[in-house]
Design a protein around this motif. Structure first.
Motif, PDB file in Angstrom:
ATOM      1  N   PHE A  39     -20.212  -0.796 -17.232  1.00 28.29           N
ATOM      2  CA  PHE A  39     -19.942   0.320 -16.163  1.00 28.29           C
ATOM      3  C   PHE A  39     -20.974   0.333 -15.061  1.00 28.29           C
ATOM      4  CE2 PHE A  39     -20.331   4.591 -14.625  1.00 28.29           C
ATOM      5  CZ  PHE A  39     -18.999   4.734 -14.354  1.00 28.29           C
ATOM      6  N   LEU A  40     -22.168   0.099 -15.478  1.00 28.81           N
ATOM      7  CA  LEU A  40     -23.302  -0.017 -14.790  1.00 28.81           C
ATOM      8  C   LEU A  40     -23.295  -0.953 -13.909  1.00 28.81           C
ATOM      9  CD1 LEU A  40     -25.960   1.816 -14.581  1.00 28.81           C
ATOM     10  CD2 LEU A  40     -27.209   0.087 -16.126  1.00 28.81           C
ATOM     11  N   THR A  41     -22.679  -2.227 -14.214  1.00 27.95           N
ATOM     12  CA  THR A  41     -22.705  -3.187 -13.245  1.00 27.95           C
ATOM     13  C   THR A  41     -21.854  -2.989 -11.817  1.00 27.95           C
ATOM     14  OG1 THR A  41     -20.861  -4.428 -14.424  1.00 27.95           O
ATOM     15  CG2 THR A  41     -23.211  -5.030 -15.123  1.00 27.95           C
ATOM     16  N   ARG A  42     -21.119  -2.101 -12.138  1.00 27.24           N
ATOM     17  CA  ARG A  42     -20.154  -1.698 -10.748  1.00 27.24           C
ATOM     18  C   ARG A  42     -21.025  -1.223  -9.655  1.00 27.24           C
ATOM     19  NH1 ARG A  42     -15.695   2.515 -12.906  1.00 27.24           N
ATOM     20  NH2 ARG A  42     -15.313   2.575 -10.645  1.00 27.24           N
ATOM     21  N   PHE A  43     -22.229  -0.783  -9.914  1.00 27.51           N
ATOM     22  CA  PHE A  43     -23.055  -0.037  -8.985  1.00 27.51           C
ATOM     23  C   PHE A  43     -24.110  -1.114  -8.372  1.00 27.51           C
ATOM     24  CE2 PHE A  43     -21.275   3.129 -11.817  1.00 27.51           C
ATOM     25  CZ  PHE A  43     -20.547   3.607 -10.814  1.00 27.51           C
ATOM     26  N   ASN A  44     -24.038  -2.343  -8.462  1.00 24.17           N
ATOM     27  CA  ASN A  44     -25.086  -3.269  -8.264  1.00 24.17           C
ATOM     28  C   ASN A  44     -25.245  -3.384  -6.640  1.00 24.17           C
ATOM     29  OD1 ASN A  44     -25.850  -4.013 -10.766  1.00 24.17           O
ATOM     30  ND2 ASN A  44     -24.632  -5.543 -10.825  1.00 24.17           N
ATOM     31  N   HIS A  45     -24.001  -3.118  -6.230  1.00 25.37           N
ATOM     32  CA  HIS A  45     -23.851  -3.354  -4.639  1.00 25.37           C
ATOM     33  C   HIS A  45     -24.287  -2.048  -3.720  1.00 25.37           C
ATOM     34  CE1 HIS A  45     -20.137  -1.221  -5.361  1.00 25.37           C
ATOM     35  NE2 HIS A  45     -20.017  -0.693  -4.141  1.00 25.37           N
ATOM     36  N   LEU A  46     -24.682  -0.831  -4.476  1.00 24.72           N
ATOM     37  CA  LEU A  46     -25.067   0.311  -3.948  1.00 24.72           C
ATOM     38  C   LEU A  46     -26.634   0.406  -3.934  1.00 24.72           C
ATOM     39  CD1 LEU A  46     -22.507   2.955  -5.275  1.00 24.72           C
ATOM     40  CD2 LEU A  46     -22.540   1.774  -3.115  1.00 24.72           C
ATOM     41  N   PRO A  47     -27.233   0.980  -2.959  1.00 19.86           N
ATOM     42  CA  PRO A  47     -28.666   1.114  -3.114  1.00 19.86           C
ATOM     43  C   PRO A  47     -28.827   2.440  -3.824  1.00 19.86           C
ATOM     44  CG  PRO A  47     -27.614   2.395  -1.063  1.00 19.86           C
ATOM     45  CD  PRO A  47     -26.642   1.809  -1.698  1.00 19.86           C
ATOM     46  N   LEU A  48     -28.678   2.169  -5.233  1.00 23.84           N
ATOM     47  CA  LEU A  48     -28.987   3.300  -6.212  1.00 23.84           C
ATOM     48  C   LEU A  48     -30.480   2.674  -6.972  1.00 23.84           C
ATOM     49  CD1 LEU A  48     -25.673   4.235  -7.737  1.00 23.84           C
ATOM     50  CD2 LEU A  48     -26.986   5.664  -6.044  1.00 23.84           C
ATOM     51  N   ASN A  49     -31.437   3.703  -7.048  1.00 21.83           N
ATOM     52  CA  ASN A  49     -32.609   3.336  -7.976  1.00 21.83           C
ATOM     53  C   ASN A  49     -32.447   4.355  -9.106  1.00 21.83           C
ATOM     54  OD1 ASN A  49     -33.329   5.731  -6.632  1.00 21.83           O
ATOM     55  ND2 ASN A  49     -35.010   4.606  -5.485  1.00 21.83           N
ATOM     56  N   LYS A  50     -33.530   4.111  -9.891  1.00 21.78           N
ATOM     57  CA  LYS A  50     -33.782   4.943 -11.044  1.00 21.78           C
ATOM     58  C   LYS A  50     -32.437   5.157 -12.091  1.00 21.78           C
ATOM     59  CE  LYS A  50     -36.681   7.921  -8.468  1.00 21.78           C
ATOM     60  NZ  LYS A  50     -37.381   9.285  -8.006  1.00 21.78           N
ATOM     61  N   LEU A  51     -31.613   4.146 -11.855  1.00 21.81           N
ATOM     62  CA  LEU A  51     -30.427   3.975 -13.035  1.00 21.81           C
ATOM     63  C   LEU A  51     -30.794   3.951 -14.334  1.00 21.81           C
ATOM     64  CD1 LEU A  51     -28.021   1.852 -10.997  1.00 21.81           C
ATOM     65  CD2 LEU A  51     -27.661   4.265 -11.408  1.00 21.81           C
ATOM     66  N   ARG A  52     -30.360   4.654 -15.297  1.00 23.75           N
ATOM     67  CA  ARG A  52     -30.616   4.193 -16.551  1.00 23.75           C
ATOM     68  C   ARG A  52     -29.462   4.609 -17.449  1.00 23.75           C
ATOM     69  NH1 ARG A  52     -33.551   9.862 -18.778  1.00 23.75           N
ATOM     70  NH2 ARG A  52     -31.853  11.257 -18.629  1.00 23.75           N
ATOM     71  N   ILE A  53     -29.424   4.264 -18.915  1.00 23.10           N
ATOM     72  CA  ILE A  53     -28.404   4.629 -19.619  1.00 23.10           C
ATOM     73  C   ILE A  53     -29.162   5.441 -20.756  1.00 23.10           C
ATOM     74  CG2 ILE A  53     -26.915   3.637 -21.811  1.00 23.10           C
ATOM     75  CD1 ILE A  53     -26.485   1.222 -20.064  1.00 23.10           C
ATOM     76  N   ASN A  54     -28.765   6.633 -20.954  1.00 21.90           N
ATOM     77  CA  ASN A  54     -29.437   7.588 -22.097  1.00 21.90           C
ATOM     78  C   ASN A  54     -28.582   7.704 -22.974  1.00 21.90           C
ATOM     79  OD1 ASN A  54     -31.135   9.586 -22.483  1.00 21.90           O
ATOM     80  ND2 ASN A  54     -29.657  11.010 -22.336  1.00 21.90           N
ATOM     81  N   HIS A  55     -29.298   7.285 -24.287  1.00 21.56           N
ATOM     82  CA  HIS A  55     -28.399   7.260 -25.497  1.00 21.56           C
ATOM     83  C   HIS A  55     -28.769   8.682 -26.305  1.00 21.56           C
ATOM     84  CE1 HIS A  55     -27.953   6.306 -29.764  1.00 21.56           C
ATOM     85  NE2 HIS A  55     -26.760   6.311 -29.621  1.00 21.56           N
ATOM     86  N   GLU A  56     -27.891   9.468 -26.715  1.00 21.42           N
ATOM     87  CA  GLU A  56     -28.190  10.531 -27.450  1.00 21.42           C
ATOM     88  C   GLU A  56     -27.839  10.205 -28.976  1.00 21.42           C
ATOM     89  OE1 GLU A  56     -25.364  13.748 -25.608  1.00 21.42           O
ATOM     90  OE2 GLU A  56     -26.766  13.996 -24.077  1.00 21.42           O
ATOM     91  N   PRO A  57     -28.583  10.294 -29.761  1.00 21.39           N
ATOM     92  CA  PRO A  57     -28.368  10.000 -30.974  1.00 21.39           C
ATOM     93  C   PRO A  57     -27.424  11.030 -31.887  1.00 21.39           C
ATOM     94  CG  PRO A  57     -30.906   9.751 -30.539  1.00 21.39           C
ATOM     95  CD  PRO A  57     -30.276  10.243 -29.292  1.00 21.39           C
ATOM     96  N   ASP A  58     -27.513  12.346 -31.417  1.00 24.13           N
ATOM     97  CA  ASP A  58     -26.903  13.431 -32.272  1.00 24.13           C
ATOM     98  C   ASP A  58     -25.418  13.142 -31.899  1.00 24.13           C
ATOM     99  OD1 ASP A  58     -29.055  14.262 -33.248  1.00 24.13           O
ATOM    100  OD2 ASP A  58     -29.492  15.747 -31.907  1.00 24.13           O
ATOM    101  N   SER A  59     -25.229  12.843 -30.901  1.00 25.93           N
ATOM    102  CA  SER A  59     -23.407  12.842 -30.390  1.00 25.93           C
ATOM    103  C   SER A  59     -23.251  11.448 -30.305  1.00 25.93           C
ATOM    104  CB  SER A  59     -23.283  13.352 -28.859  1.00 25.93           C
ATOM    105  OG  SER A  59     -24.022  12.553 -27.855  1.00 25.93           O
ATOM    106  N   GLY A  60     -24.039  10.380 -30.102  1.00 26.79           N
ATOM    107  CA  GLY A  60     -23.570   8.912 -30.208  1.00 26.79           C
ATOM    108  C   GLY A  60     -23.272   8.520 -28.814  1.00 26.79           C
ATOM    109  N   TRP A  61     -23.311   9.266 -27.676  1.00 27.59           N
ATOM    110  CA  TRP A  61     -22.862   9.055 -26.398  1.00 27.59           C
ATOM    111  C   TRP A  61     -23.905   8.263 -25.692  1.00 27.59           C
ATOM    112  CZ3 TRP A  61     -18.021   9.412 -24.571  1.00 27.59           C
ATOM    113  CH2 TRP A  61     -17.059  10.176 -25.080  1.00 27.59           C
ATOM    114  N   HIS A  62     -23.618   7.299 -24.867  1.00 30.02           N
ATOM    115  CA  HIS A  62     -24.305   6.598 -23.823  1.00 30.02           C
ATOM    116  C   HIS A  62     -24.185   6.921 -22.506  1.00 30.02           C
ATOM    117  CE1 HIS A  62     -24.250   4.085 -27.522  1.00 30.02           C
ATOM    118  NE2 HIS A  62     -25.488   3.720 -27.214  1.00 30.02           N
ATOM    119  N   LYS A  63     -25.040   7.585 -21.772  1.00 27.23           N
ATOM    120  CA  LYS A  63     -24.695   8.398 -20.611  1.00 27.23           C
ATOM    121  C   LYS A  63     -25.277   7.559 -19.576  1.00 27.23           C
ATOM    122  CE  LYS A  63     -23.647  12.918 -22.462  1.00 27.23           C
ATOM    123  NZ  LYS A  63     -24.191  14.462 -22.282  1.00 27.23           N
TER     124      LYS A  63
END
Length: 247
Positions: free
Chosen positions: A190-214
């Protein structure tokens, strides 16, 4: 009419095709002394088999919960007190507060606040405490998500609303959440969809308790976040703004 025009969401409900004016030009409701209307203020009423008791006064009323909104599907229809619903006015529906009354609504997720006039009944969905007009919800930043966590406080004429400023817990900035996935590989794709946009500070935040990758961008100022949300929404996404300290 005892029941809100927002009792159920119409299949054609949603935002307007366009805004007639800049929302910054639409002022908050101003609390003033008004007599109770005969319509909309029974001692009690029933909806979906549940009985609601209208409060004798709004004085001192405070509650927290989720706010929803209603829009073009009900625009121009009668509210509980017989007025016409106008999605571009600062009004709202409440189950038990007297009609009319005034409340301050604060979005607990981004600190924004509005003052609205209660002239309708609802919402009658579990867990929702107030149903806002479209423009009130837009000012609070909850139209994209559909609902938002809020604090509702009744106001009397002369009361001073809380100043519109970020709460300390999110003053350091916010994140814009682009998506959430159970599998990290899906988040990375999903993150690769935004390579063409001038977005910085992108990250994948993992929540161990819920298991979600945001997938998130930030931290950003609220101005930067609002601009990014508007841009991402034009791509058909439903981004969320979350406080820095939520993670």
């Amino acid at each position: 009419m005892l029941v809100s025009c927002s009792t159920g969401r119409s299949p054609v409900d949603g935002p307007p095709e366009r805004l007639p004016v800049d929302i910054d030009q639409i002022p908050d409701a101003v609390p003033r002394h008004e007599p109770r209307t005969r319509a909309g203020n029974p001692k009690q009423y029933q909806v979906f088999g549940k009985t609601y008791h209208v409060l004798p006064s709004s004085s001192g009323y405070v509650e927290q919960g989720r706010a929803s909104w209603y829009g073009k599907g009900f625009h121009g229809k009668s509210t509980a007190n017989g007025e016409r619903y106008d999605m571009f006015k600062m009004t709202a529906a409440h189950k038990t507060l007297p009609i009319p009354s005034y409340v301050e609504v604060i979005n607990l997720e981004n600190g924004r606040r509005v003052v609205v006039r209660i002239n309708d009944r609802g919402p009658f969905h579990d867990g929702r405490v107030i149903d806002l007009s479209y423009v009130a919800a837009l000012k609070l930043g909850i139209t994209q998500a559909g609902t938002g966590r809020v604090r509702v406080r009744a106001l009397e004429p002369g009361d001073t609303p809380v100043q519109q400023k970020p709460e300390e817990h999110w003053a350091a900035g916010v994140y814009v959440q682009l998506g959430a996935f159970q599998q990290r590989a899906n988040a990375e794709r999903f993150l690769t969809r935004f390579n063409h946009l001038p977005l910085n500070k992108l990250r994948i935040n993992h929540e161990p308790d819920s298991g979600w990758h945001k997938v998130q961008a930030g931290p950003l100022s609220t101005h930067e976040a609002d601009a990014l949300v508007a841009r991402l929404s034009s791509y058909g996404l439903r981004p969320l703004i979350v406080p820095v300290n939520a993670y």
